[in-house]
Design a protein around this motif. Sequence first.
Motif, PDB file in Angstrom:
ATOM      1  N   LEU A  26       0.806  -1.213   0.000  1.00  0.00           N
ATOM      2  CA  LEU A  26       0.000   0.000   0.000  1.00  0.00           C
ATOM      3  C   LEU A  26       0.844   1.270   0.000  1.00  0.00           C
ATOM      4  N   GLN A  27       2.124   1.184   0.400  1.00  0.00           N
ATOM      5  CA  GLN A  27       2.932   2.409   0.444  1.00  0.00           C
ATOM      6  C   GLN A  27       3.244   2.954  -0.948  1.00  0.00           C
ATOM      7  N   ILE A  28       3.025   2.153  -1.989  1.00  0.00           N
ATOM      8  CA  ILE A  28       3.301   2.604  -3.350  1.00  0.00           C
ATOM      9  C   ILE A  28       2.005   2.822  -4.128  1.00  0.00           C
ATOM     10  N   GLU A  29       0.868   2.604  -3.475  1.00  0.00           N
ATOM     11  CA  GLU A  29      -0.429   2.763  -4.137  1.00  0.00           C
ATOM     12  C   GLU A  29      -1.016   4.147  -3.850  1.00  0.00           C
ATOM     13  N   ASN A  30      -2.193   4.388  -4.396  1.00  0.00           N
ATOM     14  CA  ASN A  30      -2.855   5.682  -4.276  1.00  0.00           C
ATOM     15  C   ASN A  30      -3.077   6.038  -2.797  1.00  0.00           C
ATOM     16  N   PRO A  31      -2.579   7.168  -2.329  1.00  0.00           N
ATOM     17  CA  PRO A  31      -2.764   7.533  -0.920  1.00  0.00           C
ATOM     18  C   PRO A  31      -4.216   7.821  -0.545  1.00  0.00           C
ATOM     19  N   ARG A  32      -5.078   7.941  -1.550  1.00  0.00           N
ATOM     20  CA  ARG A  32      -6.484   8.254  -1.264  1.00  0.00           C
ATOM     21  C   ARG A  32      -7.345   7.003  -1.098  1.00  0.00           C
ATOM     22  N   ILE A  33      -6.745   5.819  -1.070  1.00  0.00           N
ATOM     23  CA  ILE A  33      -7.531   4.614  -0.785  1.00  0.00           C
ATOM     24  C   ILE A  33      -8.166   4.764   0.595  1.00  0.00           C
ATOM     25  N   PRO A  34      -9.469   4.587   0.715  1.00  0.00           N
ATOM     26  CA  PRO A  34     -10.139   4.791   2.019  1.00  0.00           C
ATOM     27  C   PRO A  34      -9.575   3.879   3.100  1.00  0.00           C
ATOM     28  N   VAL A  35      -9.426   4.427   4.289  1.00  0.00           N
ATOM     29  CA  VAL A  35      -8.884   3.640   5.390  1.00  0.00           C
ATOM     30  C   VAL A  35      -9.789   2.454   5.702  1.00  0.00           C
ATOM     31  N   ALA A  36     -11.097   2.591   5.484  1.00  0.00           N
ATOM     32  CA  ALA A  36     -12.011   1.467   5.719  1.00  0.00           C
ATOM     33  C   ALA A  36     -11.672   0.293   4.810  1.00  0.00           C
ATOM     34  N   ASP A  37     -11.256   0.576   3.573  1.00  0.00           N
ATOM     35  CA  ASP A  37     -10.854  -0.493   2.655  1.00  0.00           C
ATOM     36  C   ASP A  37      -9.579  -1.178   3.142  1.00  0.00           C
ATOM     37  N   LYS A  38      -8.658  -0.411   3.684  1.00  0.00           N
ATOM     38  CA  LYS A  38      -7.420  -0.996   4.197  1.00  0.00           C
ATOM     39  C   LYS A  38      -7.704  -1.900   5.392  1.00  0.00           C
ATOM     40  N   ILE A  39      -8.573  -1.458   6.262  1.00  0.00           N
ATOM     41  CA  ILE A  39      -8.940  -2.283   7.422  1.00  0.00           C
ATOM     42  C   ILE A  39      -9.633  -3.558   6.957  1.00  0.00           C
ATOM     43  N   HIS A  40     -10.534  -3.427   5.983  1.00  0.00           N
ATOM     44  CA  HIS A  40     -11.229  -4.599   5.449  1.00  0.00           C
ATOM     45  C   HIS A  40     -10.227  -5.591   4.859  1.00  0.00           C
ATOM     46  N   LEU A  41      -9.249  -5.093   4.123  1.00  0.00           N
ATOM     47  CA  LEU A  41      -8.234  -5.960   3.536  1.00  0.00           C
ATOM     48  C   LEU A  41      -7.434  -6.667   4.623  1.00  0.00           C
ATOM     49  N   THR A  72      -5.221   4.747  12.911  1.00  0.00           N
ATOM     50  CA  THR A  72      -6.627   4.361  12.727  1.00  0.00           C
ATOM     51  C   THR A  72      -6.734   2.903  12.318  1.00  0.00           C
ATOM     52  N   ILE A  73      -5.816   2.443  11.487  1.00  0.00           N
ATOM     53  CA  ILE A  73      -5.834   1.039  11.061  1.00  0.00           C
ATOM     54  C   ILE A  73      -5.558   0.116  12.238  1.00  0.00           C
ATOM     55  N   VAL A  74      -4.517   0.417  13.005  1.00  0.00           N
ATOM     56  CA  VAL A  74      -4.157  -0.441  14.134  1.00  0.00           C
ATOM     57  C   VAL A  74      -5.265  -0.461  15.175  1.00  0.00           C
ATOM     58  N   GLU A  75      -5.910   0.659  15.372  1.00  0.00           N
ATOM     59  CA  GLU A  75      -6.991   0.725  16.368  1.00  0.00           C
ATOM     60  C   GLU A  75      -8.295   0.149  15.844  1.00  0.00           C
ATOM     61  N   GLY A  76      -8.432   0.027  14.511  1.00  0.00           N
ATOM     62  CA  GLY A  76      -9.722  -0.348  13.947  1.00  0.00           C
ATOM     63  C   GLY A  76      -9.850  -1.755  13.423  1.00  0.00           C
ATOM     64  N   PHE A  77      -8.716  -2.475  13.244  1.00  0.00           N
ATOM     65  CA  PHE A  77      -8.861  -3.818  12.671  1.00  0.00           C
ATOM     66  C   PHE A  77      -9.178  -4.837  13.758  1.00  0.00           C
ATOM     67  N   SER A  78      -9.578  -6.039  13.335  1.00  0.00           N
ATOM     68  CA  SER A  78      -9.975  -7.108  14.260  1.00  0.00           C
ATOM     69  C   SER A  78      -8.893  -8.189  14.269  1.00  0.00           C
ATOM     70  N   PRO A  79      -8.017  -8.190  15.242  1.00  0.00           N
ATOM     71  CA  PRO A  79      -6.901  -9.137  15.232  1.00  0.00           C
ATOM     72  C   PRO A  79      -7.358 -10.587  15.370  1.00  0.00           C
ATOM     73  N   ASN A  80      -6.673 -11.453  14.674  1.00  0.00           N
ATOM     74  CA  ASN A  80      -6.807 -12.897  14.861  1.00  0.00           C
ATOM     75  C   ASN A  80      -5.783 -13.301  15.915  1.00  0.00           C
ATOM     76  N   PRO A  81      -6.201 -13.926  17.007  1.00  0.00           N
ATOM     77  CA  PRO A  81      -5.243 -14.242  18.077  1.00  0.00           C
ATOM     78  C   PRO A  81      -4.134 -15.188  17.650  1.00  0.00           C
ATOM     79  N   ASP A  82      -4.294 -15.863  16.512  1.00  0.00           N
ATOM     80  CA  ASP A  82      -3.271 -16.792  16.037  1.00  0.00           C
ATOM     81  C   ASP A  82      -2.249 -16.127  15.120  1.00  0.00           C
TER      82      ASP A  82
END
Length: 376
Positions: A26-41, A72-82
């Motif tokens: 993502l560091q080389i992609e469009n900076p305007r990608i919505p943060v919600a999409d990054k969290i979903h990914l 926002t990404i670190v605070e918003g994603f759902s971690p898998n404990p594994d």
Amino acid sequence: MKPDVMQGPQGLPDVILVEEGLREGLQIENPRIPVADKIHLLDELSWTGLKRIVVGSFVSPKWTPQMAEIDTIVEGFSPNPDVVYTALALNKTGVERRAAYIPVPLSLDDNRPSTRLHLCDVFAQRNTNRTRQAEIDSWAETADRAVESGAAEAEIGVNAAWGSNWLGPFDLDERIEFLEQQHRVWESRGIRVTKVFLGDPMGWNTPNAVARDIKAILERWPQITTFHLHLHNTRGCAPVSIYAALEALGAGRRAVVDTSIGGMAGCPYCGNGRAATLSPTEDIVHLLEGMGYRTGIDMDRLIDVVVLAERIVGHSLYGHVSKSGPLPLAHERRYPMDLPFIETLAQAQHFRLGGDAYAGPIRPWRTPITSIYRPD
């Protein structure tokens, strides 16, 4: 054995596969990608069976705006404990920001203190705003802090290891010399060196050079147990270089291998942009399983994540398995014998989408094809 380690089959090292799509990709992609999409990914990637994921980097948003919303990404994603989640930090400010999320949901990549050197002074300045000499000058302080913290083991490494788009190729003697200088720094303080980092942001790696270097390093320092390989696939050699590295390492050691979904990666500082891909994660998983590793990764789910990533970034990515599908090993996964002409990449997705992928192509045979060797 740690949960993120893939045990090597007979004669081969253990492997830790590090997924870099959320950072290198993502560091080389469009900076305007919505943060919600990054969290979903990230959430979808977390359930593919991958055990180590880099979620991004704590760097200046001025120079890397794609990482501006890392908190926002670190605070918003759902971690898998594994899953072990990590993040990159390149300076004191980044380390302090990252520390707020350790040990949950992030972990430190490795507790071993490390010294590294860019062989390319030009790339070092472009990438980290430091000269090669400044990196060398920092080693003593790094090692002294490690002594104070009670560290018993350390890591040494070279980046831009095999060549530079500005300065040309570097040879084995140069790599060994600068690794030796680092090794002496740690040895003088009574700290054992057990890990080596070999980085190649500009894609100069070749399998013969990588295998030769690993053998030379192990011959010089047999106590080294772990090699971290960050090999960009800029010129198509990284997957076969990874294979050569595993063969060279052999049993009883460990390889940490950086990959990215779809090969999504790139470097704005090296002159190749998005062409400086990493090895596609799905392709390396296919390679490892073919070598006898039990990866525990759900390939179907991983491919679905690659398709999701392509939709999010708005263009096709660079892997092969995501385009052609995994090997149809199970009988129920094998292709219909009267499958029509398949010519386009979209039609080739029939492995995933079934007949919806190829409505309309011709079948030149007059009757459905059958075979005595495949009684359906």
